[in-house]
Design a protein around this motif. Sequence first.
Motif: not given
Length: 642
Positions: A59-74
């Motif tokens: 739906a959203y793809g692999l995040p490119e920013t550190w904020l997006g990656r942290i949100v995805l991990g959580l």
Amino acid sequence: MSSPDLPQVDAPVETGEAPARPSGTGPAARAPSFGLRRLALVLPTLATAGAILGLALAAYGLPETWLGRIVLGLFTLLMAWQSFTAWQYLYGLIATGMGDRVLSPLERRAAIVSSRPTGLSRTAAVVAIHAEDPIAVFSAIRVMARSLQREGGHGSDIDIFVLSDTREGAISAVEEHEFARAVAWAEREGSGMPRIRYRRRAQNTGRKAGNIAEFCRSYGDEYDFMIVLDADSLMTGAAMRKLARLMEENPRVGLIQTVSYAAGRDTLFARIQQFAVRLYAPLSLRCLETWQGPDGSYWGHNAILRIAAFSQNAALPVLSGKPPLGGEILCHDIVEGAFLRRAGWEVRLLPEMGGTWEEMPTNLIDLLGRERRWCQGNLQHIRVLPMKGLLGASRWHLGVGILGYGVYPLWIAFLALGTWQAVSLGELGLLGYGVDGGTPAAWGLAALVVAVMALPKLLSLGYVLASSERRAAFGGVGSLLVSAAIEQAIWVMLWPVMALFSAGAVVSTLFGRVVRWDAQSRDDRSVPWGEAFRLQSDAVAAGAALAVLVAVAGVPLLAAWMAPVAFALLTSPAQSVLTSSTRLGLSSKARGLFLTEDDTRQAPELAELHQSRVTGTASTPAGEPVTWLPGPIDPSRASTPR
């Protein structure tokens, strides 16, 4: 054998020969593997968590920013936990549908075992107290003693023992007075009454665990089994005798844990919680018993233990380092159960035995206080997990207890960082579970997440609705549905407050804050406005900050999505005050709301205890005036925390 501590007072010993004792055969060999049952829970959980992660990436793809990656991990970690919770309920429903095929021989036997004494063993029902209201404690003891008398026998098979750790002089004096009155009452009641005994330690080393351990050293030779009760516990005579019979018949069992449902309190908060536990616990408990088998856990009360096995194998070490993570083990029960299992003794759960109850905090403030203590105790188990010899299932029990608190900081971090990301992007993203994604993958993600989060309550509700007997226990279909809807609405309001508080408790514990383990308030306590604002000012501040942030951000969907969370935090003091009202609780009961079988099919023991609270006379010896204290017991006056 007598205790070395003073003062100690015992009731007169009944005449007659001591019954013979079983010889026992020692701990069990390794039980048959429950690996397939456990994989049936683990694999679907992992598959569901993987599907959620896959849909999120689609739906959203692999995040490119550190904020997006942290949100995805959580998001992934939290949805894995929610998937585990959902599959427990589905697993429990399937196991329930399979009937006797998934029940242990012990559980099948428990359904038919006699409650008549055999004379083959002696049991001590021990009530561990510390700065409790003595009148309330001994009222419950009289109820249990009378229940044992009704079950027949000469009364020498089970003694009721009060183990006091009270240090405050005024309270201990009332304890001794109430004990003397209880003994006099028991003598007048005639044959079949259990012996009532009392001991107060000079030093309460080790808190409750030390209290129980000292009892085993000083009095353990007199008894084969020990039923451990808390100050707010209640158990029928039939349940006590059945537990003793099951221990006699199963010499490899070291501990049998019963399920003690919350009952007997009338604030609106207590009635909602009592209803919710009765409604939602059965399926999860059936799942737990089905996969764990003999590798069960100990919850600290309303359980029977084999004294020799417990004394020889459940001694607690002092953890290295300083508190809060080091020092004496505070949440000791689960560790003691793990040690029993390590020694080869079976630790069993009877999820449907009935006849055992406890009480719970009657308002949100007191519940949060208890959660703060339990948080520290569970996080201590990080130091217990690596101990040698523990079974995998025991480590799992410990780990789940740790994770049960560890998810709260993850939730708060996800909500905070997800809101920050939504403000930056102008869309909800994973914060909204995909509801605004506009693609098939996003809608699939939203549907799966909502299903996972709603499934436990929907399955529990459906389970009750499927049986006329279960429906009647909750007051009928109308009462059940309205009560469940109101409970869910109130839970939506309470959850942000509890999550924020618990997250703070985890963080403060990890940073070294030590909490006092004082005796908890057990009465129907109304929370004053001043106390609510003082103790929940941080929640109000967090709610105000969130409201300002989403208002300034200018993202309408984000404002609508986070409004319930902000509103819940801003109004948390009002929630504490209003739900602590006994008037509202009794009014809801009068309107047929939040009913359980403890209302619709009330056991005689609960009725007797309630009558003693209402009138102050039901448990009073005939011919004696009621003795009232000048005011409620204040646990804070006790000099030493439990």
